[in-house]
Scaffold this motif. Structure first.
Motif, short mmCIF file in Angstrom:
data_model
loop_
_atom_site.label_atom_id
_atom_site.label_comp_id
_atom_site.label_asym_id
_atom_site.label_seq_id
_atom_site.Cartn_x
_atom_site.Cartn_y
_atom_site.Cartn_z
N GLY A 1 19.38 -17.51 -50.54
CA GLY A 1 20.05 -18.33 -49.53
C GLY A 1 21.55 -18.08 -49.50
O GLY A 1 22.16 -18.02 -48.42
N ALA A 2 22.16 -17.92 -50.67
CA ALA A 2 23.60 -17.64 -50.73
C ALA A 2 23.92 -16.30 -50.09
O ALA A 2 24.91 -16.15 -49.35
N LEU A 3 23.09 -15.29 -50.35
CA LEU A 3 23.30 -13.97 -49.76
C LEU A 3 23.08 -13.99 -48.25
O LEU A 3 23.80 -13.34 -47.49
N PHE A 4 22.06 -14.74 -47.82
CA PHE A 4 21.77 -14.83 -46.38
C PHE A 4 22.93 -15.48 -45.64
O PHE A 4 23.30 -15.05 -44.54
N ALA A 5 23.49 -16.54 -46.23
CA ALA A 5 24.64 -17.20 -45.61
C ALA A 5 25.84 -16.27 -45.56
O ALA A 5 26.61 -16.28 -44.59
N ASP A 6 26.01 -15.44 -46.61
CA ASP A 6 27.12 -14.49 -46.61
C ASP A 6 26.91 -13.39 -45.57
O ASP A 6 27.86 -12.91 -44.95
N LEU A 7 25.66 -12.99 -45.38
CA LEU A 7 25.36 -11.97 -44.37
C LEU A 7 25.76 -12.46 -42.98
O LEU A 7 26.41 -11.74 -42.21
N ASN A 8 25.38 -13.69 -42.66
CA ASN A 8 25.67 -14.24 -41.33
C ASN A 8 27.05 -14.88 -41.24
O ASN A 8 27.51 -15.19 -40.14
N ARG A 9 27.67 -15.12 -42.40
CA ARG A 9 28.93 -15.87 -42.48
C ARG A 9 28.80 -17.21 -41.75
O ARG A 9 29.70 -17.67 -41.08
N PHE A 10 27.65 -17.82 -41.96
CA PHE A 10 27.34 -19.07 -41.27
C PHE A 10 26.19 -19.77 -42.00
O PHE A 10 25.23 -19.12 -42.44
N VAL A 11 26.30 -21.08 -42.16
CA VAL A 11 25.19 -21.87 -42.71
C VAL A 11 24.89 -23.00 -41.74
O VAL A 11 25.79 -23.54 -41.09
N SER A 12 23.63 -23.35 -41.63
CA SER A 12 23.23 -24.42 -40.72
C SER A 12 22.00 -25.12 -41.28
O SER A 12 21.31 -24.57 -42.16
N PRO A 13 21.69 -26.31 -40.78
CA PRO A 13 20.51 -27.04 -41.26
C PRO A 13 19.20 -26.28 -41.07
O PRO A 13 18.21 -26.61 -41.74
N THR A 14 19.16 -25.30 -40.17
CA THR A 14 17.90 -24.56 -39.95
C THR A 14 17.45 -23.83 -41.21
O THR A 14 16.27 -23.49 -41.34
N MET A 15 18.37 -23.60 -42.14
CA MET A 15 17.98 -22.96 -43.40
C MET A 15 17.04 -23.86 -44.19
O MET A 15 16.30 -23.38 -45.06
N PHE A 16 17.05 -25.18 -43.91
CA PHE A 16 16.18 -26.13 -44.59
C PHE A 16 14.88 -26.37 -43.85
O PHE A 16 14.02 -27.11 -44.36
N SER A 17 14.71 -25.83 -42.67
CA SER A 17 13.59 -26.21 -41.81
C SER A 17 12.25 -25.72 -42.36
O SER A 17 12.18 -24.73 -43.10
N TRP A 18 11.18 -26.41 -41.96
CA TRP A 18 9.85 -26.02 -42.43
C TRP A 18 9.45 -24.66 -41.88
O TRP A 18 8.64 -23.95 -42.49
N GLN A 19 10.03 -24.27 -40.73
CA GLN A 19 9.74 -22.94 -40.21
C GLN A 19 10.23 -21.85 -41.17
O GLN A 19 9.56 -20.82 -41.34
N THR A 20 11.38 -22.10 -41.79
CA THR A 20 11.89 -21.13 -42.77
C THR A 20 10.95 -21.03 -43.96
O THR A 20 10.65 -19.92 -44.44
N SER A 21 10.45 -22.17 -44.44
CA SER A 21 9.48 -22.15 -45.54
C SER A 21 8.24 -21.37 -45.15
O SER A 21 7.70 -20.58 -45.94
N GLY A 22 7.78 -21.59 -43.91
CA GLY A 22 6.60 -20.89 -43.43
C GLY A 22 6.82 -19.39 -43.35
O GLY A 22 5.93 -18.60 -43.71
N GLU A 23 7.99 -18.97 -42.87
CA GLU A 23 8.27 -17.55 -42.76
C GLU A 23 8.29 -16.88 -44.14
O GLU A 23 7.78 -15.77 -44.31
N ILE A 24 8.89 -17.55 -45.12
CA ILE A 24 8.92 -16.98 -46.47
C ILE A 24 7.51 -16.79 -47.01
O ILE A 24 7.19 -15.79 -47.64
N MET A 25 6.63 -17.76 -46.72
CA MET A 25 5.25 -17.63 -47.17
C MET A 25 4.53 -16.52 -46.42
O MET A 25 3.69 -15.80 -46.99
N VAL A 26 4.86 -16.35 -45.14
CA VAL A 26 4.25 -15.28 -44.34
C VAL A 26 4.55 -13.92 -44.94
O VAL A 26 3.70 -13.03 -44.97
#
Length: 327
Positions: free
Chosen positions: A237-262
């Motif tokens: 998550g820290a690296l992803f935020a650095d890549l985009n230079r942006f953090v938002s609540p969508t990083m906590f969303s259930w869709q993100t959890s689902g994608e990681i499992m996918v």
């Protein structure tokens, strides 16, 4: 050498050749895509510790992904803020150094994983899935209602954090850094799976009662695995935020959890490089099909359906013909 080891070696080399080719062709966007795939693969590797080794189906790992991202964003935002009155930057408590930010993100995600795991692991099956999902959504709505750090609009970091000896604004150098982190984590996870702890965790997944007769606690084994899983996902998550230079609540969303499992399901549950293959396939489909239609997930759903019905070992299991105990 086994077919799976040959395939893993090909994956490692492919993740070197592709970005280098994009760099020689002066295509920084393709390097950024590869970087995104590597970082998301790291998040998948984290979840695979809990899911692949421990058999823990968590739909709340976005909580740790978001914690890592916000740890980076908060530290970076406090490292250098802008005073509109003085028209000059002033330093306050914080950091713009990745070697400082990463441990904070890892520890913060680990502590949250310890709390969530200590409560969630008292349940099993669908109840465990729903509790982890609930915790993730709680953090999602907390981030939305946190105006100090952007609330629903998120938080922008205008300059990427630094790493000693590297220019992290150079796409190929930042990719090399993320790729190196992924390889290190893959090596550690491989060693973990072969260590007594990994063998005991695997046994607890298959037969908890037999593990208890040896004097070991399945609950403690799963809790340690869950915490380690959260720590790796927090680093991603820290690296992803650095890549985009942006953090938002969508990083906590259930869709993100689902994608990681996918990612894990596509590549192969319990396979060391399963999340890597899954993340690469996901990003490739998103890039190639996303420009054609906003509904490209239909094709992703079709791929998942084929894998679940006919290739439960994922892509790696299908190509190597090797199955694991929980396929």
């Amino acid at each position: 050498m086994s077919r799976e080891r040959i395939l893993n070696t090909a994956i490692v080399l492919g993740l070197i050749v592709f970005p280098l080719g994009a760099w020689l062709a002066q295509e920084p966007f393709l390097i950024t895509l590869a970087t995104k795939a590597v970082i998301l693969a790291l998040a998948g590797v984290g979840l695979n510790i809990a899911l692949g080794l421990g058999g823990l189906v968590s739909l709340g790992h976005a909580a740790f992904f978001g914690i890592g991202g916000y740890a980076m964003g908060i530290l970076a935002s406090h490292a250098q803020s802008y005073d509109p009155i003085l028209q000059s930057p002033f330093l306050i408590e914080g950091s713009k150094s990745m070697p400082v930010i990463w441990p904070v993100a890892i520890i913060a995600a680990g502590l949250v994983a310890l709390l969530i795991g200590a409560l969630s692991l008292r349940t099993t099956g669908v109840y465990f899935i729903m509790i982890t999902l609930a915790f993730g959504q709680m953090l999602f709505f907390f981030a939305i209602s946190w105006p100090a750090y952007g609330g629903e609009d998120g938080l922008s970091i205008y300059v990427r954090n630094g790493f000693p000896g590297l220019n992290t604004l150079d796409p190929i150098q930042f990719y090399g850094l993320c790729y190196g982190v992924l390889l290190i984590v893959l090596f550690l996870v491989h060693r973990l799976s072969q260590a007594p702890f990994g063998l005991a965790l695997n046994a607890a997944r298959q037969s908890p009662s037999r593990v208890e007769t040896t004097g070991l606690s399945p609950y403690r084994l799963r809790l340690v695995a869950f915490v380690l899983s959260g720590m790796v996902t927090g680093l991603a998550g820290a690296l992803f935020a650095d890549l985009n230079r942006f953090v938002s609540p969508t990083m906590f969303s259930w869709q993100t959890s689902g994608e990681i499992m996918v990612f894990i399901i596509i590549g192969g549950v319990g396979r060391l490089f399963g999340p890597v293959v899954g993340a690469v396939v996901f990003i490739t489909l998103e890039h190639l099909l996303g420009g054609l239609s906003d509904y490209w997930h239909i094709w992703l759903g079709g791929l998942l359906l084929l894998i679940v019905l006919f290739a439960r070992g994922g892509i790696i299991g299908t190509l190597t013909g090797r199955k694991v105990a929980h396929d």
